[in-house]
Design an enzyme around this catalytic site. Structure first.
Site, PDB file in Angstrom:
ATOM      1  CB  SER A  68      -0.947   0.118   1.152  1.00 19.72           C
ATOM      2  OG  SER A  68      -2.127   0.655   0.860  1.00 19.72           O
ATOM      3  CG  ASP A 143      -6.377  -3.043  -4.405  1.00 22.12           C
ATOM      4  OD1 ASP A 143      -7.014  -2.347  -3.916  1.00 22.12           O
ATOM      5  OD2 ASP A 143      -5.085  -3.188  -4.310  1.00 22.12           O
ATOM      6  CG  HIS A 176      -5.772  -2.460  -0.506  1.00 22.23           C
ATOM      7  ND1 HIS A 176      -4.775  -2.016  -1.602  1.00 22.23           N
ATOM      8  CD2 HIS A 176      -5.242  -1.892   0.378  1.00 22.23           C
ATOM      9  CE1 HIS A 176      -4.045  -1.197  -1.201  1.00 22.23           C
ATOM     10  NE2 HIS A 176      -4.093  -1.248   0.159  1.00 22.23           N
TER      11      HIS A 176
END
Length: 201
Positions: A68, A143, A176
């Site tokens: 991330s 994601d 994600h």
């Protein structure tokens, strides 16, 4: 757990609370205003130099990885500090902040219309020509936070630049936050292999 695996295999691991992270006061927290990948990247470079100067770490054998925001910093490190990092693994990374969550970015970079300079100097896609070391990109295809198209655009940019020292692993069922054990296993096996092949030889 992966840090422990790396240490067990002879790596020195430094996990930095870089500029912009919480708990260190206003100036630290706001140090990334209008330039993500600026002071927060220099914190990573300073950390690498600290290990070289104080712990005998080989300056030619330093890798970086993260997920991330850590993936974003990895990309910025590989593109903007290529003489510091020989290998990088960027997990679910942002390639262009203009394509990311508006409420999150707007309080740091303003908006792309109001402050295009902040977005350009903060987005890895604009610095891809700086890549020298070996880059591994890992991203879930569904994601729901950092959209997969971000890494599709970055991969196209790397192709256009004629870069051959990178590869991308795609996870078709992952959002994600990965949930499938097979995906986690595959992801970290690939990162470990990258480091073994580039940082230990």
């Amino acid at each position: 757990m992966f840090h422990n695996l790396l240490v067990d295999n002879g790596y020195v691991v430094l996990d930095i609370d870089y500029r912009g992270s919480a708990g260190y006061g206003r100036d630290w927290r706001t140090g990334i205003y209008r330039h993500m990948g600026g002071k927060d990247l220099s914190d990573q470079v300073d950390g690498a130099n600290f290990l070289v100067e104080n712990y005998g770490v080989d300056s030619d054998k330093i890798g970086i990885y993260g997920g991330s925001y850590g993936g974003f910093i990895t990309l910025m490190g590989m593109f903007n500090a290529p003489d510091t990092f020989s290998a990088g693994a960027a997990i679910r990374s942002v390639g262009d902040w203009a394509a990311y969550n508006h409420p999150y970015t707007a309080h740091i970079l303003n908006t792309p219309v109001e402050d295009s300079l902040a977005y350009k100097r903060s987005s890895p896609i604009y610095f891809a020509e700086g890549l020298k070391g070996k880059l591994l990109i890992l991203h879930g295809m569904v994601d729901d936070n950092v959209h997969f198209q971000d890494m599709v655009r970055l991969s196209q940019r790397l192709i256009e630049l004629g870069k051959e020292n990178w590869e991308m692993a795609v996870y078709p069922v992952e959002r994600h936050g990965f949930v499938e054990p097979s995906s986690w296993t595959d992801e970290y096996k690939r990162i470990f292999k990258l480091f073994q092949e580039t940082l230990t030889e």
